[in-house]
Design a protein around this motif. Structure first.
Motif, PDB file in Angstrom:
ATOM      1  N   ASN A 160       0.710  -1.227   0.094  1.00 17.24           N
ATOM      2  CA  ASN A 160      -0.182   0.035   0.259  1.00 17.24           C
ATOM      3  C   ASN A 160       0.795   1.562  -0.154  1.00 17.24           C
ATOM      4  OD1 ASN A 160      -2.310  -1.342  -0.194  1.00 17.24           O
ATOM      5  ND2 ASN A 160      -2.387  -1.575   2.518  1.00 17.24           N
ATOM      6  N   PHE A 161       2.390   1.297  -0.199  1.00 17.25           N
ATOM      7  CA  PHE A 161       3.198   2.840  -0.271  1.00 17.25           C
ATOM      8  C   PHE A 161       3.054   2.934  -2.074  1.00 17.25           C
ATOM      9  CE2 PHE A 161       6.696   1.200   3.600  1.00 17.25           C
ATOM     10  CZ  PHE A 161       5.150   0.194   4.213  1.00 17.25           C
ATOM     11  N   PRO A 162       3.855   4.023  -1.370  1.00 19.46           N
ATOM     12  CA  PRO A 162       3.876   4.795  -2.237  1.00 19.46           C
ATOM     13  C   PRO A 162       4.569   4.849  -3.879  1.00 19.46           C
ATOM     14  CG  PRO A 162       4.296   6.478  -0.624  1.00 19.46           C
ATOM     15  CD  PRO A 162       3.488   4.862  -0.311  1.00 19.46           C
ATOM     16  N   GLN A 163       3.974   4.297  -5.180  1.00 14.74           N
ATOM     17  CA  GLN A 163       4.697   3.892  -5.876  1.00 14.74           C
ATOM     18  C   GLN A 163       5.681   2.697  -5.465  1.00 14.74           C
ATOM     19  OE1 GLN A 163       7.743   7.156  -4.865  1.00 14.74           O
ATOM     20  NE2 GLN A 163       6.899   8.173  -7.387  1.00 14.74           N
ATOM     21  N   TYR A 164       3.951   1.673  -4.987  1.00 12.13           N
ATOM     22  CA  TYR A 164       5.204   0.244  -5.000  1.00 12.13           C
ATOM     23  C   TYR A 164       4.632  -0.433  -6.149  1.00 12.13           C
ATOM     24  CZ  TYR A 164       3.730  -4.563  -4.654  1.00 12.13           C
ATOM     25  OH  TYR A 164       3.307  -6.229  -5.516  1.00 12.13           O
ATOM     26  N   GLU A 165       4.090  -0.114  -7.511  1.00 12.52           N
ATOM     27  CA  GLU A 165       3.936  -0.841  -8.374  1.00 12.52           C
ATOM     28  C   GLU A 165       4.919   0.440  -9.357  1.00 12.52           C
ATOM     29  OE1 GLU A 165       0.162  -0.083  -9.988  1.00 12.52           O
ATOM     30  OE2 GLU A 165      -0.718  -0.744  -9.206  1.00 12.52           O
ATOM     31  N   GLU A 166       5.286   0.859  -9.117  1.00  9.43           N
ATOM     32  CA  GLU A 166       6.671   1.654 -10.248  1.00  9.43           C
ATOM     33  C   GLU A 166       7.733   0.770  -9.365  1.00  9.43           C
ATOM     34  OE1 GLU A 166       3.621   4.862  -9.941  1.00  9.43           O
ATOM     35  OE2 GLU A 166       4.320   3.150  -8.479  1.00  9.43           O
ATOM     36  N   ALA A 167       7.556   0.702  -8.704  1.00 10.02           N
ATOM     37  CA  ALA A 167       9.169   0.055  -7.835  1.00 10.02           C
ATOM     38  C   ALA A 167       9.367  -1.104  -8.512  1.00 10.02           C
ATOM     39  CB  ALA A 167       9.411   0.289  -6.384  1.00 10.02           C
ATOM     40  N   LEU A 168       7.938  -2.090  -8.209  1.00  8.48           N
ATOM     41  CA  LEU A 168       8.364  -3.591  -8.564  1.00  8.48           C
ATOM     42  C   LEU A 168       8.771  -3.173 -10.151  1.00  8.48           C
ATOM     43  CD1 LEU A 168       7.360  -6.408  -7.581  1.00  8.48           C
ATOM     44  CD2 LEU A 168       5.229  -6.157  -8.108  1.00  8.48           C
ATOM     45  N   ARG A 169       8.018  -2.297 -10.954  1.00  4.26           N
ATOM     46  CA  ARG A 169       8.587  -2.763 -12.528  1.00  4.26           C
ATOM     47  C   ARG A 169       9.604  -2.631 -12.412  1.00  4.26           C
ATOM     48  NH1 ARG A 169       3.571   0.838 -13.552  1.00  4.26           N
ATOM     49  NH2 ARG A 169       2.199  -0.259 -14.219  1.00  4.26           N
ATOM     50  N   GLU A 170      10.804  -2.284 -11.990  1.00  4.42           N
ATOM     51  CA  GLU A 170      11.838  -2.074 -12.268  1.00  4.42           C
ATOM     52  C   GLU A 170      12.904  -2.285 -11.414  1.00  4.42           C
ATOM     53  OE1 GLU A 170      12.386   0.494 -14.345  1.00  4.42           O
ATOM     54  OE2 GLU A 170      10.962   1.696 -13.629  1.00  4.42           O
TER      55      GLU A 170
END
Length: 218
Positions: free
Chosen positions: A153-163
């Motif tokens: 639920n943290f901000p930019q979780y999906e972006e971090a996972l992509r990277e």
């Protein structure tokens, strides 16, 4: 054996204890009350998965149940060692049949050491490369498990996972930089082997997939 299983315990977003499972259990039983123990989350450092612990009873009771759960390998490892034959070990190679096109044989024969030596080198290089990829994949899966449990639920979780799956270490660190310090630092620890050595994959031309399309850890 629970002494060989390394883990980290979180209460909220903070680390309470880290080390062998036996050490972590002993530490939290001594320092936390029953209410805090019910909210405690313990993660296997090698897989990123949560370890379910029944904290009822004394420390010895908890450790005994965990020993039964994970199995005490110490008593069996020493009793099942293969018997070494007496004498000098065999250092020879095993012959076999390989079917190749003429141009392949010509190239192999032109290499230093001949066809057999070159084939053995190629096989060893392929095994080494495969081992690296396997290590990267296992680290990514462990990081994915932990991130989903503690930072989903943290901000930019999906972006971090992509990277993470793109292999871009710098951008991955950028997206998790503002997360709770203990969680962020633990992610960096278990993600240490998630990225190719010596390079970061370019992402300018990467098609950003919806999060549901990314590989799911087993």
């Amino acid at each position: 054996m629970i002494n060989d299983l390394y883990c980290t315990a979180f209460l909220g977003v903070g680390i309470i204890a880290s080390g062998s499972l036996q050490h972590v259990i002993s530490t939290v039983k001594e320092t936390l009350d029953d209410r805090d123990l019910t909210q405690l989350l313990i993660f296997d450092d090698s897989t990123g998965k949560q370890i379910d612990v029944d904290f009822r009873g004394k420390t010895d009771d908890v450790l005994k149940r965990l020993g039964e759960q994970f199995g005490d390998l110490s008593s069996t490892e020493g009793n099942h060692q293969p018997t070494r034959p007496v004498g000098r070990p065999k250092l020879g190679v095993v012959s076999g049949e390989v079917t190749l096109l003429p141009r392949h044989w010509e190239w192999l024969k032109s290499q230093p050491g001949g066809a057999s030596v070159t084939l053995r080198k190629l096989v060893d290089e392929a095994r080494h490369a495969g081992g690296k990829q396997s290590k990267i994949r296992e680290s990514q899966e462990a990081t994915h498990h932990f991130m989903t449990a503690m930072a989903g639920n943290f901000p930019q979780y999906e972006e971090a996972l992509r990277e993470l799956y793109a292999g871009d270490l710098e951008r991955f660190y950028h997206f998790i930089d503002d997360w709770a310090p203990d969680i962020r630092n633990h992610i960096k620890k278990i993600a240490a082997n998630s990225f190719p050595e010596g390079k970061e994959l370019a992402v300018e031309n990467l098609r950003l997939l919806p999060i549901a399309e990314y590989p799911r850890p087993n």
